[in-house]
Design an enzyme around this catalytic site. Structure first.
Site, PDB file in Angstrom:
ATOM      1  N   GLY A   1       0.781  -1.237  -0.002  1.00 34.71           N
ATOM      2  CA  GLY A   1       0.034  -0.064   0.001  1.00 34.71           C
ATOM      3  C   GLY A   1       0.908   1.326  -0.001  1.00 34.71           C
ATOM      4  O   GLY A   1       0.276   2.331   0.224  1.00 34.71           O
ATOM      5  N   LYS A   2       2.335   1.385  -0.346  1.00 38.82           N
ATOM      6  CA  LYS A   2       2.808   2.634  -0.668  1.00 38.82           C
ATOM      7  C   LYS A   2       2.183   3.677  -1.371  1.00 38.82           C
ATOM      8  O   LYS A   2       2.005   4.862  -1.160  1.00 38.82           O
ATOM      9  CB  LYS A   2       4.302   2.283  -1.009  1.00 38.82           C
ATOM     10  CG  LYS A   2       5.104   1.658  -0.303  1.00 38.82           C
ATOM     11  CD  LYS A   2       6.696   1.456  -0.549  1.00 38.82           C
ATOM     12  CE  LYS A   2       6.569   0.667  -2.113  1.00 38.82           C
ATOM     13  NZ  LYS A   2       6.085  -0.755  -1.938  1.00 38.82           N
ATOM     14  N   THR A   3       1.817   2.891  -2.697  1.00 39.24           N
ATOM     15  CA  THR A   3       1.314   3.974  -3.595  1.00 39.24           C
ATOM     16  C   THR A   3      -0.285   4.300  -3.222  1.00 39.24           C
ATOM     17  O   THR A   3      -0.580   5.403  -3.154  1.00 39.24           O
ATOM     18  CB  THR A   3       0.969   3.144  -5.018  1.00 39.24           C
ATOM     19  OG1 THR A   3       2.289   2.623  -5.285  1.00 39.24           O
ATOM     20  CG2 THR A   3       0.323   3.980  -5.918  1.00 39.24           C
TER      21      THR A   3
ATOM     22  N   LYS B   1       7.667   8.535  -8.861  1.00 38.63           N
ATOM     23  CA  LYS B   1       7.981   6.954  -8.436  1.00 38.63           C
ATOM     24  C   LYS B   1       9.120   7.143  -9.374  1.00 38.63           C
ATOM     25  O   LYS B   1       9.168   6.574 -10.414  1.00 38.63           O
ATOM     26  CB  LYS B   1       6.745   6.008  -9.102  1.00 38.63           C
ATOM     27  CG  LYS B   1       7.203   4.559  -9.169  1.00 38.63           C
ATOM     28  CD  LYS B   1       6.778   4.041  -7.835  1.00 38.63           C
ATOM     29  CE  LYS B   1       7.312   2.389  -8.150  1.00 38.63           C
ATOM     30  NZ  LYS B   1       6.740   1.657  -6.961  1.00 38.63           N
TER      31      LYS B   1
ATOM     32  N   HIS C   1      -9.299   0.022   4.635  1.00 30.51           N
ATOM     33  CA  HIS C   1      -9.573  -0.298   3.433  1.00 30.51           C
ATOM     34  C   HIS C   1     -10.425   0.277   2.702  1.00 30.51           C
ATOM     35  O   HIS C   1     -11.541   0.694   3.145  1.00 30.51           O
ATOM     36  CB  HIS C   1      -9.912  -1.952   3.382  1.00 30.51           C
ATOM     37  CG  HIS C   1      -9.451  -2.768   2.438  1.00 30.51           C
ATOM     38  ND1 HIS C   1      -8.545  -3.248   1.897  1.00 30.51           N
ATOM     39  CD2 HIS C   1     -10.545  -3.002   1.224  1.00 30.51           C
ATOM     40  CE1 HIS C   1      -8.463  -3.746   0.858  1.00 30.51           C
ATOM     41  NE2 HIS C   1      -9.586  -3.724   0.441  1.00 30.51           N
TER      42      HIS C   1
HETATM   43  N1  LIG Z   1      -6.016   0.815   2.267  1.00 31.67           N
HETATM   44  C1  LIG Z   1      -6.191   0.034   1.153  1.00 31.67           C
HETATM   45  N2  LIG Z   1      -7.596  -0.230   0.714  1.00 31.67           N
HETATM   46  C2  LIG Z   1      -7.785  -0.863  -0.574  1.00 31.67           C
HETATM   47  N3  LIG Z   1      -7.098  -1.401  -1.224  1.00 31.67           N
HETATM   48  C3  LIG Z   1      -5.649  -1.227  -0.856  1.00 31.67           C
HETATM   49  C4  LIG Z   1      -5.354  -0.567   0.381  1.00 31.67           C
HETATM   50  N4  LIG Z   1      -3.774  -0.483   0.407  1.00 31.67           N
HETATM   51  C5  LIG Z   1      -3.417  -1.277  -0.696  1.00 31.67           C
HETATM   52  N5  LIG Z   1      -4.512  -1.789  -1.438  1.00 31.67           N
HETATM   53  C6  LIG Z   1      -4.314  -2.336  -2.545  1.00 31.67           C
HETATM   54  O1  LIG Z   1      -3.607  -3.535  -2.564  1.00 31.67           O
HETATM   55  C7  LIG Z   1      -2.629  -3.247  -3.746  1.00 31.67           C
HETATM   56  C8  LIG Z   1      -1.196  -3.102  -3.502  1.00 31.67           C
HETATM   57  O2  LIG Z   1      -0.942  -1.879  -2.896  1.00 31.67           O
HETATM   58  P1  LIG Z   1      -0.067  -0.864  -3.741  1.00 31.67           P
HETATM   59  O3  LIG Z   1      -0.230  -0.922  -4.974  1.00 31.67           O
HETATM   60  O4  LIG Z   1      -0.604   0.713  -2.951  1.00 31.67           O
HETATM   61  O5  LIG Z   1       1.082  -1.316  -2.971  1.00 31.67           O
HETATM   62  P2  LIG Z   1       2.744  -0.902  -3.165  1.00 31.67           P
HETATM   63  O6  LIG Z   1       3.222  -0.975  -1.727  1.00 31.67           O
HETATM   64  O7  LIG Z   1       2.848   0.487  -3.713  1.00 31.67           O
HETATM   65  O8  LIG Z   1       3.604  -1.911  -3.809  1.00 31.67           O
HETATM   66  P3  LIG Z   1       4.882  -1.735  -4.846  1.00 31.67           P
HETATM   67  O9  LIG Z   1       5.883  -2.365  -4.129  1.00 31.67           O
HETATM   68  O10 LIG Z   1       4.630  -2.545  -6.052  1.00 31.67           O
HETATM   69  O11 LIG Z   1       4.940  -0.307  -5.186  1.00 31.67           O
HETATM   70  C9  LIG Z   1      -3.268  -2.454  -4.690  1.00 31.67           C
HETATM   71  O12 LIG Z   1      -4.083  -3.069  -5.612  1.00 31.67           O
HETATM   72  C10 LIG Z   1      -4.117  -1.297  -3.722  1.00 31.67           C
HETATM   73  O13 LIG Z   1      -4.991  -0.971  -4.375  1.00 31.67           O
HETATM   74  C1  LIG Z   2       7.478  -5.039  -9.188  1.00 30.11           C
HETATM   75  C2  LIG Z   2       7.069  -4.894  -7.801  1.00 30.11           C
HETATM   76  N1  LIG Z   2       5.580  -4.386  -7.918  1.00 30.11           N
HETATM   77  C3  LIG Z   2       7.967  -3.985  -7.252  1.00 30.11           C
HETATM   78  N2  LIG Z   2       7.753  -2.467  -7.909  1.00 30.11           N
HETATM   79  C4  LIG Z   2       9.139  -4.236  -6.911  1.00 30.11           C
HETATM   80  C5  LIG Z   2       9.623  -5.241  -5.907  1.00 30.11           C
HETATM   81  C6  LIG Z   2      10.785  -5.548  -5.643  1.00 30.11           C
HETATM   82  C7  LIG Z   2      10.955  -6.692  -4.333  1.00 30.11           C
HETATM   83  C8  LIG Z   2      12.242  -7.077  -4.396  1.00 30.11           C
HETATM   84  C9  LIG Z   2      12.365  -7.940  -2.906  1.00 30.11           C
HETATM   85  O1  LIG Z   2      12.382  -7.342  -2.158  1.00 30.11           O
HETATM   86  O2  LIG Z   2      12.644  -9.223  -3.120  1.00 30.11           O
HETATM   87 MG   LIG Z   3       3.577   1.151  -5.276  1.00 31.56          MG
END
Ligand SMILES: Nc1ncnc2c1ncn2[C@@H]1O[C@H](COP(=O)(O)OP(=O)(O)OP(=O)(O)O)[C@@H](O)[C@H]1O
Ligand SMILES: C[C@H](N)[C@H](N)CCCCCC(=O)O
Ligand SMILES: [Mg+2]
Length: 222
Positions: free
Chosen positions: A18-20, A41, A209
């Site tokens: 959920g960073k994004t 990003k 969520h």
């Molecule tokens: N609080 C939330 N409520 C609903 N959906 C969520 C929530 N947090 C995360 N998600 C969903 O979970 C999935 C992963 O979240 P997100 O893409 O933000 O992860 P990330 O940490 O940014 O991953 P990455 O390492 O790929 O950048 C996405 O489909 C996002 O919409």
């Molecule tokens: C492609 C993916 N959604 C991320 N942006 C990249 C995650 C790299 C994880 C590497 C690791 O910790 O093994």
């Molecule tokens: Mg992300």
């Protein structure tokens, strides 16, 4: 808008936690407070090809949540094709990450904003090449760190390991966000209390969520 936008590096306990989502929620919160807010990003792994241009999903989500439409290349100077660990794809594609180029892009956005968020990829120690990782990038950009904890079983250990890494890598820990990536985590309140007792940085909010555009009790660091 001021000319020295505040900026933070957004890291997380893992990939897909959920960073994004939280970066988008913070952008919406900043905009509701009347601030001009953008996100970067700088290194994205995994892209669709649209009209010969690569577009990463996070890049598109961050642009959509920002104050004004930005070009994908402004947000993501390094858009890699495959959704695997960035240093592996970068090696395949012959890409070397130039931190100065990323810093230049960040400065350009800071000049147009009050707030800029810079999202990593995966967790803090994900490598960028044989010598450098995302903690080095945060250091190079001189950004305080916001940690997103994806609230699910296993997150306590991942969160506390990341806290140690933030400290040992000499980064400033600005705050953390509890993100309810799993809506039905068992014993959520006790897990949250455990983290609050052990993390020595302010809790900036608990993101439920749902839709990141919905108003939530979430703030930027002081
Ligand atoms: N609080 C939330 N409520 C609903 N959906 C969520 C929530 N947090 C995360 N998600 C969903 O979970 C999935 C992963 O979240 P997100 O893409 O933000 O992860 P990330 O940490 O940014 O991953 P990455 O390492 O790929 O950048 C996405 O489909 C996002 O919409
Ligand atoms: C492609 C993916 N959604 C991320 N942006 C990249 C995650 C790299 C994880 C590497 C690791 O910790 O093994
Ligand atoms: Mg992300």
């Amino acid at each position: 808008m001021n000319t020295t936008a505040r900026a933070w590096f957004i890291t997380g306990t893992d990939t897909e936690i959920g960073k994004t989502h939280v970066a988008c929620a913070l952008l919406h919160a900043a905009r509701r407070a009347g601030l001009t807010a953008f996100a970067m990003k700088p290194v994205a792994a995994g892209a669709d090809e649209i009209d010969g241009q690569r577009l990463n999903e996070d890049t598109a989500r961050l642009i959509a949540a920002g104050s004004e439409p930005l070009e994908p290349a402004e947000v993501t100077p390094y858009c890699l094709r495959s959704a695997i660990a960035p240093h592996i794809v970068a090696h395949d594609e012959g890409v070397t990450f130039d931190f100065a180029r990323i810093a230049h892009r960040l400065d350009a956005l800071r000049a147009r904003a009050d707030v800029v968020l810079v999202e990593g990829a995966g967790g803090l120690l994900v490598p960028l090449d044989e010598a450098r990782d995302f903690a080095d990038l945060a250091r190079h950009l001189d950004l305080p760190v916001i940690l997103v904890v994806g609230m699910r079983l296993g997150c306590i250990n991942h969160a506390l390991l990341t806290c140690e890494a933030i400290a040992t890598r000499g980064l400033h820990f600005a705050g953390w966000v509890a993100n309810r990536v799993e809506p039905y985590m068992a014993r959520f309140d006790e897990n949250l209390a455990t983290l609050e007792a052990r993390i020595r940085a302010p809790l900036l909010g608990v993101v439920p969520h749902g839709d990141p555009a919905e108003p939530v009790a979430l703030r930027l660091p002081d």
